[in-house]
Design a protein around this motif. Sequence first.
Motif, PDB file in Angstrom:
ATOM      1  N   TRP A   1      49.390  13.123   0.356  1.00  0.00           N
ATOM      2  CA  TRP A   1      50.061  14.165  -0.858  1.00  0.00           C
ATOM      3  C   TRP A   1      49.424  13.771  -2.208  1.00  0.00           C
ATOM      4  N   LEU A   2      49.418  12.402  -2.508  1.00  0.00           N
ATOM      5  CA  LEU A   2      48.960  12.141  -3.732  1.00  0.00           C
ATOM      6  C   LEU A   2      47.450  12.562  -4.035  1.00  0.00           C
ATOM      7  N   TYR A   3      46.768  12.339  -3.038  1.00  0.00           N
ATOM      8  CA  TYR A   3      45.533  12.745  -3.233  1.00  0.00           C
ATOM      9  C   TYR A   3      45.178  14.166  -3.458  1.00  0.00           C
ATOM     10  N   VAL A   4      45.788  15.152  -2.641  1.00  0.00           N
ATOM     11  CA  VAL A   4      45.984  16.365  -2.497  1.00  0.00           C
ATOM     12  C   VAL A   4      46.526  16.977  -4.083  1.00  0.00           C
ATOM     13  N   VAL A   5      47.389  16.237  -4.406  1.00  0.00           N
ATOM     14  CA  VAL A   5      47.869  16.661  -5.920  1.00  0.00           C
ATOM     15  C   VAL A   5      46.785  16.338  -7.092  1.00  0.00           C
ATOM     16  N   ILE A   6      46.197  14.962  -6.965  1.00  0.00           N
ATOM     17  CA  ILE A   6      45.000  14.799  -7.832  1.00  0.00           C
ATOM     18  C   ILE A   6      43.874  15.955  -7.740  1.00  0.00           C
ATOM     19  N   ALA A   7      43.679  16.055  -6.605  1.00  0.00           N
ATOM     20  CA  ALA A   7      42.284  17.226  -6.251  1.00  0.00           C
ATOM     21  C   ALA A   7      42.885  18.483  -6.912  1.00  0.00           C
ATOM     22  N   ILE A   8      43.888  18.759  -6.750  1.00  0.00           N
ATOM     23  CA  ILE A   8      44.395  20.178  -7.257  1.00  0.00           C
ATOM     24  C   ILE A   8      44.319  20.024  -8.687  1.00  0.00           C
ATOM     25  N   SER A   9      45.015  19.018  -9.299  1.00  0.00           N
ATOM     26  CA  SER A   9      45.002  18.906 -10.733  1.00  0.00           C
ATOM     27  C   SER A   9      43.509  18.916 -11.399  1.00  0.00           C
ATOM     28  N   LEU A  10      42.799  18.127 -10.648  1.00  0.00           N
ATOM     29  CA  LEU A  10      41.539  18.283 -11.357  1.00  0.00           C
ATOM     30  C   LEU A  10      40.837  19.639 -11.335  1.00  0.00           C
ATOM     31  N   GLY A  11      41.208  20.390 -10.300  1.00  0.00           N
ATOM     32  CA  GLY A  11      40.693  21.605 -10.013  1.00  0.00           C
ATOM     33  C   GLY A  11      41.254  22.664 -11.385  1.00  0.00           C
ATOM     34  N   GLY A  12      42.354  22.489 -11.678  1.00  0.00           N
ATOM     35  CA  GLY A  12      43.139  23.204 -13.029  1.00  0.00           C
ATOM     36  C   GLY A  12      42.639  22.633 -14.196  1.00  0.00           C
ATOM     37  N   PHE A  13      42.272  21.348 -14.241  1.00  0.00           N
ATOM     38  CA  PHE A  13      41.996  20.614 -15.748  1.00  0.00           C
ATOM     39  C   PHE A  13      40.526  20.228 -16.161  1.00  0.00           C
ATOM     40  N   ILE A  14      39.957  20.036 -14.980  1.00  0.00           N
ATOM     41  CA  ILE A  14      38.682  19.529 -15.355  1.00  0.00           C
ATOM     42  C   ILE A  14      37.604  20.398 -16.085  1.00  0.00           C
ATOM     43  N   HIS A  15      37.776  21.699 -15.708  1.00  0.00           N
ATOM     44  CA  HIS A  15      36.829  22.760 -16.511  1.00  0.00           C
ATOM     45  C   HIS A  15      36.556  22.370 -18.135  1.00  0.00           C
ATOM     46  N   GLY A  16      37.519  22.091 -18.698  1.00  0.00           N
ATOM     47  CA  GLY A  16      37.639  22.070 -20.177  1.00  0.00           C
ATOM     48  C   GLY A  16      36.871  20.714 -20.679  1.00  0.00           C
ATOM     49  N   TYR A  17      36.800  19.705 -19.843  1.00  0.00           N
ATOM     50  CA  TYR A  17      36.507  18.274 -20.418  1.00  0.00           C
ATOM     51  C   TYR A  17      34.907  17.855 -20.145  1.00  0.00           C
ATOM     52  N   ALA A  18      34.453  17.832 -19.086  1.00  0.00           N
ATOM     53  CA  ALA A  18      32.848  17.670 -18.965  1.00  0.00           C
ATOM     54  C   ALA A  18      32.032  19.009 -18.926  1.00  0.00           C
ATOM     55  N   PRO A  19      30.896  19.052 -19.477  1.00  0.00           N
ATOM     56  CA  PRO A  19      30.171  20.246 -19.287  1.00  0.00           C
ATOM     57  C   PRO A  19      30.003  20.821 -17.621  1.00  0.00           C
ATOM     58  N   GLN A  20      30.093  21.946 -17.389  1.00  0.00           N
ATOM     59  CA  GLN A  20      30.033  22.482 -16.049  1.00  0.00           C
ATOM     60  C   GLN A  20      28.961  22.138 -15.260  1.00  0.00           C
ATOM     61  N   ASP A  21      27.884  21.916 -15.896  1.00  0.00           N
ATOM     62  CA  ASP A  21      26.633  21.772 -14.970  1.00  0.00           C
ATOM     63  C   ASP A  21      26.041  20.194 -15.531  1.00  0.00           C
ATOM     64  N   PHE A  22      27.061  19.393 -15.713  1.00  0.00           N
ATOM     65  CA  PHE A  22      26.881  17.922 -16.177  1.00  0.00           C
ATOM     66  C   PHE A  22      26.140  17.269 -15.246  1.00  0.00           C
ATOM     67  N   LEU A  23      26.422  17.726 -13.842  1.00  0.00           N
ATOM     68  CA  LEU A  23      25.433  16.829 -12.753  1.00  0.00           C
ATOM     69  C   LEU A  23      24.412  17.732 -12.119  1.00  0.00           C
ATOM     70  N   ALA A  24      24.284  19.105 -12.541  1.00  0.00           N
ATOM     71  CA  ALA A  24      23.563  19.974 -11.771  1.00  0.00           C
ATOM     72  C   ALA A  24      21.782  19.219 -12.038  1.00  0.00           C
ATOM     73  N   ASP A  25      21.773  18.808 -13.350  1.00  0.00           N
ATOM     74  CA  ASP A  25      20.272  18.240 -13.614  1.00  0.00           C
ATOM     75  C   ASP A  25      20.193  17.226 -12.831  1.00  0.00           C
ATOM     76  N   TYR A  26      21.071  16.172 -12.673  1.00  0.00           N
ATOM     77  CA  TYR A  26      20.633  15.007 -11.989  1.00  0.00           C
ATOM     78  C   TYR A  26      20.798  15.467 -10.368  1.00  0.00           C
TER      79      TYR A  26
END
Lengths: 78, 315
Positions: free
Chosen positions: B198-223
Amino acid sequence: MMKIEILGMGCQKCSTLLETTKQAAEELGINAEFVKVENIKEIMKYGVMSTPALVVDGVVKVSGKVPNKEEIKALLNS
Amino acid sequence: MLDVFADYMTYQVFEITKGSKLGDAVNFFIYDSLKIFIMLAIIIFFVSIIRTYFPPERTKQLLSHKREFLGNILAALLGIVTPFCSCSAVPVFIGFVESGVPLGVTFSFLISSPMVNEVALVLLWGMFGWKIAMIYISTGVLVAIISGYIIGKFKLEHLVEEYVYQMKVGQNEIESMTVAARLQYAKDYTKEILRKVWLYVVIAISLGGFIHGYAPQDFLADYAGKDNLFAVPLAVLVGVPLYSNAAGVIPIVYALMEKGMSMGTVLAFMMSVTALSLPEMIILRNVLKPKLIAIFVSILVVAITLTGYMFNIVL
């Protein structure tokens, strides 16, 4: 005296099973000798494929799961 | 149904303004967690019932003296439903080999069992849709079939520790279970898995809701985008020593995908983390000579890398 063996190569569930069984035996007032069997050759002699396993007087009672205390008590009594 | 409940919780119980950023995030979080937990509970429950019909002792009988290839297919499929914990890898391996399951078929099982299972299915389905989930499961099974088949073709029986062949394995009755016992097992197992993930699922979903704002969207796309040919093998190699089950790796998978790593690379990473790990290799060292462990790891690394490339081309 009852001989209780816990089979398993040292995973966390094995210690849980050992502890729960000790408590169960104590509450039933059973005087038992506990042996932790970690050697794979010894484990395979019982034909057990999923650990942890509980062996009472040479008979495999449970394998592949950790029953709760009440279930273990029932097994020890039978 | 679920969206009504999520709306009610967000806007009535927590009294968050409708349409606000926080409101959207909380609503998304409640809706998605509920959806995934309900899916997990239902699917794990039914798979657990199927599972009671295939304890390792039974799987062993089914696979014993099977022809190669057909045996590999069967082993990889049984790997999906058979309970497996890496601490049982050694007794399973010895039990299989001793009862006449061909070496390659045994490997197909050992590869498929930790990598493809109902937990991976539900989590990928819930987070990324059923297509991704189906692709992961079917290619996972394919990787297990092919890798096991190749190991079988190499005739590496001499690289298994000698004592395995001399071992006397006791016969153990497979107790037949009543329907009530199967249901009880399925209930206990579902609870155990939910407690674990359950904890991993909660972490994954929270990331889904909140990660958008913090790192640039295509941060990894170049690499690590599709165009970088080194991305897949690198992701696979990084995943090899890591030890996690399907649930534990999901938050990382989510973050990587969110930040622009291509789907094929991410799925290859997930396969490599779940199928191969340092602790498992140390445990398998009890029955396999180092050379066979090296061959096993290399074949899997190549197979998973090719799968990753294939996804990047197709998807």
